[in-house]
Motif scaffolding. Structure first.
Motif, PDB file in Angstrom:
ATOM      1  N   ALA A 158      39.551  44.512  39.137  1.00  0.00           N
ATOM      2  CA  ALA A 158      39.010  44.891  40.440  1.00  0.00           C
ATOM      3  C   ALA A 158      40.119  45.051  41.476  1.00  0.00           C
ATOM      4  O   ALA A 158      40.076  45.956  42.319  1.00  0.00           O
ATOM      5  CB  ALA A 158      37.994  43.847  40.907  1.00  0.00           C
ATOM      6  N   GLN A 159      41.130  44.191  41.407  1.00  0.00           N
ATOM      7  CA  GLN A 159      42.243  44.290  42.346  1.00  0.00           C
ATOM      8  C   GLN A 159      42.997  45.596  42.151  1.00  0.00           C
ATOM      9  O   GLN A 159      43.461  46.206  43.119  1.00  0.00           O
ATOM     10  CB  GLN A 159      43.179  43.089  42.169  1.00  0.00           C
ATOM     11  N   ASN A 160      43.137  46.043  40.911  1.00  0.00           N
ATOM     12  CA  ASN A 160      43.803  47.319  40.634  1.00  0.00           C
ATOM     13  C   ASN A 160      43.085  48.468  41.330  1.00  0.00           C
ATOM     14  O   ASN A 160      43.709  49.359  41.913  1.00  0.00           O
ATOM     15  CB  ASN A 160      43.846  47.584  39.127  1.00  0.00           C
ATOM     16  N   VAL A 161      41.754  48.446  41.238  1.00  0.00           N
ATOM     17  CA  VAL A 161      40.970  49.497  41.877  1.00  0.00           C
ATOM     18  C   VAL A 161      41.136  49.441  43.390  1.00  0.00           C
ATOM     19  O   VAL A 161      41.381  50.457  44.059  1.00  0.00           O
ATOM     20  CB  VAL A 161      39.471  49.369  41.512  1.00  0.00           C
ATOM     21  N   LYS A 162      41.045  48.243  43.926  1.00  0.00           N
ATOM     22  CA  LYS A 162      41.064  48.073  45.374  1.00  0.00           C
ATOM     23  C   LYS A 162      42.430  48.411  45.980  1.00  0.00           C
ATOM     24  O   LYS A 162      42.529  48.989  47.057  1.00  0.00           O
ATOM     25  CB  LYS A 162      40.657  46.647  45.745  1.00  0.00           C
ATOM     26  N   THR A 163      43.497  48.071  45.290  1.00  0.00           N
ATOM     27  CA  THR A 163      44.831  48.297  45.858  1.00  0.00           C
ATOM     28  C   THR A 163      45.371  49.694  45.564  1.00  0.00           C
ATOM     29  O   THR A 163      46.155  50.227  46.344  1.00  0.00           O
ATOM     30  CB  THR A 163      45.826  47.254  45.317  1.00  0.00           C
ATOM     31  N   ALA A 166      40.823  52.718  45.376  1.00  0.00           N
ATOM     32  CA  ALA A 166      39.735  52.749  46.355  1.00  0.00           C
ATOM     33  C   ALA A 166      39.869  51.550  47.296  1.00  0.00           C
ATOM     34  O   ALA A 166      39.144  50.563  47.157  1.00  0.00           O
ATOM     35  CB  ALA A 166      38.382  52.744  45.646  1.00  0.00           C
ATOM     36  N   PRO A 167      40.799  51.622  48.249  1.00  0.00           N
ATOM     37  CA  PRO A 167      41.084  50.471  49.116  1.00  0.00           C
ATOM     38  C   PRO A 167      39.907  50.031  49.984  1.00  0.00           C
ATOM     39  O   PRO A 167      39.880  48.892  50.454  1.00  0.00           O
ATOM     40  CB  PRO A 167      42.248  50.951  49.990  1.00  0.00           C
ATOM     41  N   GLN A 168      38.926  50.895  50.153  1.00  0.00           N
ATOM     42  CA  GLN A 168      37.771  50.540  50.978  1.00  0.00           C
ATOM     43  C   GLN A 168      36.605  49.987  50.153  1.00  0.00           C
ATOM     44  O   GLN A 168      35.528  49.731  50.691  1.00  0.00           O
ATOM     45  CB  GLN A 168      37.293  51.771  51.760  1.00  0.00           C
ATOM     46  N   ALA A 169      36.831  49.801  48.869  1.00  0.00           N
ATOM     47  CA  ALA A 169      35.775  49.222  48.028  1.00  0.00           C
ATOM     48  C   ALA A 169      35.488  47.791  48.474  1.00  0.00           C
ATOM     49  O   ALA A 169      36.396  47.058  48.867  1.00  0.00           O
ATOM     50  CB  ALA A 169      36.195  49.248  46.568  1.00  0.00           C
ATOM     51  N   GLN A 170      34.225  47.404  48.430  1.00  0.00           N
ATOM     52  CA  GLN A 170      33.814  46.051  48.812  1.00  0.00           C
ATOM     53  C   GLN A 170      33.764  45.197  47.547  1.00  0.00           C
ATOM     54  O   GLN A 170      32.826  45.278  46.761  1.00  0.00           O
ATOM     55  CB  GLN A 170      32.450  46.089  49.499  1.00  0.00           C
ATOM     56  N   LEU A 171      34.804  44.413  47.350  1.00  0.00           N
ATOM     57  CA  LEU A 171      34.926  43.636  46.122  1.00  0.00           C
ATOM     58  C   LEU A 171      33.991  42.439  46.128  1.00  0.00           C
ATOM     59  O   LEU A 171      33.987  41.631  47.054  1.00  0.00           O
ATOM     60  CB  LEU A 171      36.380  43.178  45.952  1.00  0.00           C
ATOM     61  N   GLN A 172      33.192  42.337  45.072  1.00  0.00           N
ATOM     62  CA  GLN A 172      32.289  41.206  44.867  1.00  0.00           C
ATOM     63  C   GLN A 172      32.734  40.495  43.586  1.00  0.00           C
ATOM     64  O   GLN A 172      32.728  41.108  42.516  1.00  0.00           O
ATOM     65  CB  GLN A 172      30.841  41.679  44.707  1.00  0.00           C
TER      66      GLN A 172
END
Length: 277
Positions: A158-163, A166-172
């Motif tokens: 998930a961190q890979n995606v977010k950083t 898709a930096p605006q993804a809301q990680l749950q």
């Protein structure tokens, strides 16, 4: 003199059973060492990969691969002792000699290769996302921006995606993938991310049939290898077994059996010794 000889004879008589017992123990140990048991580390909680079922049996692609390899090494399937190999414990299990080899969605990395040796790879997986089957709003990684993205606590996926994507993804972050799946099914989250093989395994479960689909984004390369102790001769033997599994068609059958219901578009069997970066 006679009294001393009598005492020595009595002592010898007392020691004799102990000596025989010791010899008997050595024999038993030798017999135990000569049995055909082999201990294999797998995941116990990943459907389609490695799962311990309620009735005590084991299923999944890694289980099928490990069983085939063990047979090629001369072990009957009933002689396999399955041991849970959680992600954080895999190197320790091998270094301590608690297992003979590990097949547990074990990606080959430079850091891990400093501690253990890897046979394979036997599967090339990719980081991907799982979404609801009727969701048409997520067709590329950037679509995850503003979406609720689920993964397990501490996951790098998930961190890979977010950083990176898709930096605006809301990680749950949830405690387990099963919780993420429930959240995805109930529309609490919009997507779940980890290796596509793991996602396909979950989606292939009967209760989820037709409810989810893979994004097919291939956001990373995950080369699954079979871990053995550093310097172990098993590495070469397992490589040979894996080559045979591919050539005789058993590998394709295992892929279809475990991932087919999720329409998992797997990569061809990787070349042994070639890690795709």
């Amino acid at each position: 003199m006679t009294h001393r000889k009598t005492a020595l004879a009595a002592a010898a008589a007392l020691l004799l059973p102990l000596g025989l017992a010791a010899c008997g123990d050595d024999k038993d140990d030798a017999a135990g060492g000569g049995d055909h048991k082999i201990t294999v580390g797998i995941k116990f909680d990943q459907p389609g990969i490695g799962l311990k079922t309620p009735d005590g049996t084991y299923t999944g692609f890694d289980v099928d691969v490990a069983t085939y390899v063990a047979q090629q090494l001369g072990h009957d399937p009933k002689d396999i002792v399955w041991k849970e190999a959680k992600s954080a414990d895999r190197e320790t299990l091998l270094q301590r000699g608690d297992v003979d080899f590990i097949a547990a969605s074990y990606s080959i990395t430079a850091a891990r290769s400093e501690k253990v040796d890897f046979a394979g790879p036997y599967l090339l997986a990719h980081q991907d996302v799982l979404v609801r089957a009727d969701d048409t709003s997520i067709t590329q990684p950037s679509d995850l921006n503003s979406k609720k993205l689920c993964s397990v606590t501490g996951s790098t996926s998930a961190q890979n995606v977010k950083t990176k994507l898709a930096p605006q993804a809301q990680l749950q972050e949830y405690g387990g993938y099963s919780e993420c799946l429930t959240g995805l099914e109930n529309k609490v989250v919009d997507a779940l991310t980890t290796d596509d093989s793991i996602l396909a395994g979950y989606a292939s479960q009967a209760q989820f049939k037709g409810k989810f689909k893979l994004g097919g984004f291939k956001m990373s390369n995950e080369n699954y290898g079979i871990g053995v102790q550093k310097g172990s001769a098993l590495k070469a033997q397992i490589d040979t077994a894996l080559q045979k599994m591919v050539s005789d068609g058993s590998w394709d059958k295992a892929v279809q059996k475990n991932f087919g219901p999720a329409n998992y578009k797997n990569e061809p069997a990787p070349q042994i010794g070639v890690v795709v970066r």
